[in-house]
Design a protein around this motif. Structure first.
Motif, mmCIF file in Angstrom:
data_model
loop_
_atom_site.group_PDB
_atom_site.id
_atom_site.type_symbol
_atom_site.label_atom_id
_atom_site.label_comp_id
_atom_site.label_asym_id
_atom_site.label_seq_id
_atom_site.Cartn_x
_atom_site.Cartn_y
_atom_site.Cartn_z
ATOM 1 N N GLU A 161 65.986 11.474 41.985
ATOM 2 C CA GLU A 161 66.076 12.342 40.823
ATOM 3 C C GLU A 161 65.899 13.786 41.294
ATOM 4 O O GLU A 161 65.408 14.039 42.403
ATOM 5 C CB GLU A 161 64.994 11.994 39.800
ATOM 6 C CG GLU A 161 63.578 12.224 40.287
ATOM 7 C CD GLU A 161 62.536 11.896 39.231
ATOM 8 O OE1 GLU A 161 62.920 11.709 38.068
ATOM 9 O OE2 GLU A 161 61.345 11.827 39.579
ATOM 10 N N TYR A 162 66.323 14.726 40.453
ATOM 11 C CA TYR A 162 66.186 16.141 40.790
ATOM 12 C C TYR A 162 65.064 16.762 39.958
ATOM 13 O O TYR A 162 65.065 16.681 38.730
ATOM 14 C CB TYR A 162 67.494 16.879 40.537
ATOM 15 C CG TYR A 162 68.520 16.626 41.626
ATOM 16 C CD1 TYR A 162 68.581 17.448 42.745
ATOM 17 C CD2 TYR A 162 69.393 15.546 41.541
ATOM 18 C CE1 TYR A 162 69.505 17.210 43.756
ATOM 19 C CE2 TYR A 162 70.321 15.300 42.543
ATOM 20 C CZ TYR A 162 70.370 16.133 43.650
ATOM 21 O OH TYR A 162 71.280 15.889 44.651
ATOM 22 N N GLN B 178 63.205 20.395 39.569
ATOM 23 C CA GLN B 178 63.308 21.817 39.906
ATOM 24 C C GLN B 178 64.307 22.033 41.046
ATOM 25 O O GLN B 178 64.031 22.693 42.044
ATOM 26 C CB GLN B 178 61.932 22.381 40.280
ATOM 27 C CG GLN B 178 60.935 22.348 39.126
ATOM 28 C CD GLN B 178 59.576 22.909 39.503
ATOM 29 O OE1 GLN B 178 59.294 23.149 40.675
ATOM 30 N NE2 GLN B 178 58.725 23.130 38.509
ATOM 31 N N GLU B 179 65.468 21.405 40.873
ATOM 32 C CA GLU B 179 66.593 21.524 41.797
ATOM 33 C C GLU B 179 66.316 20.925 43.171
ATOM 34 O O GLU B 179 67.057 21.166 44.124
ATOM 35 C CB GLU B 179 67.020 22.990 41.951
ATOM 36 C CG GLU B 179 67.484 23.618 40.641
ATOM 37 C CD GLU B 179 67.982 25.031 40.835
ATOM 38 O OE1 GLU B 179 67.905 25.543 41.973
ATOM 39 O OE2 GLU B 179 68.462 25.622 39.850
ATOM 40 N N LYS B 180 65.258 20.139 43.281
ATOM 41 C CA LYS B 180 64.962 19.465 44.542
ATOM 42 C C LYS B 180 65.150 17.964 44.371
ATOM 43 O O LYS B 180 64.701 17.378 43.389
ATOM 44 C CB LYS B 180 63.529 19.759 44.994
ATOM 45 C CG LYS B 180 63.309 21.202 45.426
ATOM 46 C CD LYS B 180 61.901 21.397 45.958
ATOM 47 C CE LYS B 180 61.680 22.825 46.435
ATOM 48 N NZ LYS B 180 60.303 23.029 46.970
ATOM 49 N N ARG B 181 65.823 17.362 45.330
ATOM 50 C CA ARG B 181 66.096 15.927 45.298
ATOM 51 C C ARG B 181 64.869 15.160 45.770
ATOM 52 O O ARG B 181 64.397 15.350 46.889
ATOM 53 C CB ARG B 181 67.301 15.620 46.195
ATOM 54 C CG ARG B 181 67.836 14.204 46.106
ATOM 55 C CD ARG B 181 69.180 14.160 46.805
ATOM 56 N NE ARG B 181 69.773 12.835 46.814
ATOM 57 C CZ ARG B 181 69.847 12.042 47.880
ATOM 58 N NH1 ARG B 181 69.355 12.472 49.040
ATOM 59 N NH2 ARG B 181 70.410 10.862 47.815
ATOM 60 N N GLN B 182 64.351 14.300 44.892
ATOM 61 C CA GLN B 182 63.147 13.555 45.224
ATOM 62 C C GLN B 182 63.379 12.058 45.039
ATOM 63 O O GLN B 182 64.080 11.632 44.124
ATOM 64 C CB GLN B 182 61.977 14.000 44.337
ATOM 65 C CG GLN B 182 61.548 15.439 44.562
ATOM 66 C CD GLN B 182 60.328 15.803 43.733
ATOM 67 O OE1 GLN B 182 59.790 14.980 42.998
ATOM 68 N NE2 GLN B 182 59.882 17.046 43.861
#
Length: 205
Positions: free
Chosen positions: A72-73, A75-79
């Motif tokens: 999932e994203y 704050q624009e980070k892929r986690q």
């Protein structure tokens, strides 16, 4: 002696007499091992409920299975969210919407988040195809006869037939996100097959 080439498209329709149910099982877990263990339990639980409901296990086929990372994203980070197992199964049965309601009830009791897709079909695909080919030949003969009459010529023998495209079975499908009570009132559209033929006729002018 001349040769004329005719292209004709034939169609055939038949009321469906078969249902193909696609079952999707999936769930998300924090670890790969957790997803693996849960997937085995989910599959066993489904099979037990499936057989208990009186469905034929011999008509159930496993089309695919896997465990994938799920992201999932934030704050624009892929986690990485975790690991999700996925089953795709296919079950073929006679057309019986009341029986399909039993499938919906079975799915509602499971924890594996089952999603169901229903596709209508016909058992005798080849028979429907032959009817479409027959229709194409009859239309081709009509066209050739019309051309010969218009030219004051005599229509000779049919010398060649080519199947320009493989017949395509159009299966009407509907996603089953509805109440079971509404299912019995749903209209079932006919299955259609379509064939295009190229035919050569001798023409005596």
């Amino acid at each position: 002696m001349a040769t004329i080439n005719i292209q004709a498209t034939g169609k055939a329709k038949q009321a469906p007499d078969q249902m193909v149910v696609t079952i999707h099982l999936s769930n998300l877990y924090n670890s790969y091992k957790g997803a693996l263990n849960a997937s085995e339990l989910a599959y066993e639980t489904f099979l037990k409920a499936f057989e208990k409901a009186g469905f034929d296990k011999q008509q159930l086929f496993l089309e695919s299975y896997g465990i994938d990372e799920d992201y999932e994203y934030v704050q624009e980070k892929r986690q990485l969210r975790g690991y999700k197992y996925r089953y795709r199964l296919r079950y073929t049965m006679d057309l019986d919407l009341a029986r399909y309601q039993d499938f919906l009830k079975l799915a509602a009791k499971l924890d594996s988040n089952p999603l169901l897709d229903l596709h209508y079909g016909v058992k005798d695909h080849e028979g429907l195809r032959l009817l479409a080919i027959k229709d194409a030949i009859e239309k081709g003969n009509q066209q050739a006869s019309f051309i010969a009459t218009t030219l004051n010529a005599s229509l000779g023998k049919l010398t060649k037939i080519d199947l320009r495209n493989e017949p395509v079975m159009i299966q009407r499908s509907r996603a089953m996100a509805m109440e079971a009570s509404a299912l019995s009132d749903m209209a079932v559209e006919p299955i259609e097959d379509e064939v295009t033929l190229a035919m050569d006729f001798h023409l005596e002018v």
